[in-house]
Every structure is written in structure tokens, then in C-alpha cells.
Design an enzyme around this catalytic site. Sequence first.
Site, short mmCIF file in Angstrom:
data_model
loop_
_atom_site.label_atom_id
_atom_site.label_comp_id
_atom_site.label_asym_id
_atom_site.label_seq_id
_atom_site.Cartn_x
_atom_site.Cartn_y
_atom_site.Cartn_z
N ASP A 17 10.12 51.78 38.73
CA ASP A 17 10.46 50.49 38.14
C ASP A 17 11.03 50.79 36.75
OD1 ASP A 17 10.49 47.65 37.72
OD2 ASP A 17 8.65 47.88 36.55
N ASP A 19 11.34 47.99 33.61
CA ASP A 19 10.66 47.28 32.53
C ASP A 19 9.17 47.58 32.52
OD1 ASP A 19 12.90 45.93 31.49
OD2 ASP A 19 12.76 44.40 33.05
#
Length: 253
Positions: A17, A19
Site C-alpha cells: 500500500d 498512504d
Amino acid sequence: MASSSVTATSRFLIVFDFDETMIAENSDDAMVRVAPGQTVPDWLKDSFRPGRFNEHMQRVLAYLAQQGVSEQVIRDAIEDIPPAPGLLVLLGFLRSHRQDFECVVLSDANTYFIETWLRKAGSRQLFSEIFTNPASFNKDGHLVLLPYHAHECPRCPENMCKQVILRDYLARRARERGKPFQKVFYIGDGANDICPTLALGQKDTAFPRRDFPMHRIIQDMQKGQPGIYKPMVVPWARGEDVVDCLKKAVEES
């Protein structure tokens, strides 16, 4: 968005991922800081609807354009976001083991933010593909954001189901390679990182960021429905926690 880092010999796939996993905050928060007064109007804040954050950010970016916020200001804000703790150590490990790990990004951020940050960090070439929402500057100098795709998954925001993307990628790479990956590793932090890890098996590993939503949801699943969550779970607070696990995988395989 492929790069030259794909090899047919990589034994493992590692999925990141972006963020609050690769970077220390949500990249969308950096956009609020570049707005006049480092905030956005109440009418814009109030326009958010659950499951429609992509649409909300389209409105935020349109507002920044109306306020005359330039590409340079946006680029600087993204480049200035610090990495998550130990992330650079993890990337360094993967850079030295490129023959073992194929790396991809799977994020609900956008192409401009991720590409900009990775290039600044000197790590873009480490990733074979980046799966995220398209975003680019138009001829008027406005950053335009679009949804990644449409899907029917009830667990995910309307613009992106990470499980659909991950399943498709694993199937495609198995065809191209002539065999599946030995193991898949998934590093995340948020609630939307649960859905893709439901596609993983017992030989795979999910790395939820310790005490973040992904970690708490997995703990609840394990308590409420033992056995439903298949992959091994290794919480992380620093990139070194992930490196320790990856070293063992390399040594044992």
C-alpha cells in the site's frame, strides 16, 4: 504502469500500500496543507460521502486549481512527505534481493502522487507495476483525478477493489511465468487492505501496521471467526520488522 524490474525468476511477490504504509501520512492531507490557509472550505469538507473518497479528492483538486495552486507546489508537497519508519531500510533490502522479490504498489492514492514520491526516493525502478487511480496535469495545469475501475465488491470503495486487482495480477503473472509465486507478502495499514489479503493463502503473509485499522480488523476477525483469515499475520511498526520476516523466507526457500 510497468517497469523493467520484472523477472521470471522472482520467487516471491511483495505488495505495498502507499498512504501510511510507504509514507508516514495520507498523501491527500498534503493537499490540504497547500490550500490557502492550509485548509479547505466547510462546504468542501461536508461534500465527502462514505465509499466515495475518490470523488471527494476530485473536488479538492479542482478547488486547488481554482485557487491557483501550481504543479510545482503540489510536487514539492508530495516530495516532502517523510517515509514511514524503516521504509527506506526495507526498500534497500529489496533492492539487494531483486532476484527474489517482485514488487508492486496497490493503492487508492493516485499515479501522480506515487510516481512523484518514489522518484524522489530513488525507488521507482524497484516496482514492476503501480496499481492506483489515474491522475495527471491537463493542458491548463490542473491535476485531474479519475477512478481506477468499477466493480461489484460490497466491501470496497466504488472506485477500487484491491482484491480484484490482486487476483487478476496473480493470475496474469502465473501465466506469464509458467508458475505461481511461492509466496505473496502484503504490507498495509488501512481497512481497504483487508479485502485483498482475503485472496491470500496459508503460505502467504499479511503485514498490518501495528495498531492501525488493518491490524485491529484482523484481530477482530481472528477472535470472532477463527480460521477465516488465512495468511500468516506479522504486525509491523518499522520496516525492519518486515525485513526480518523476508530474510527468513529467503533463507528457508
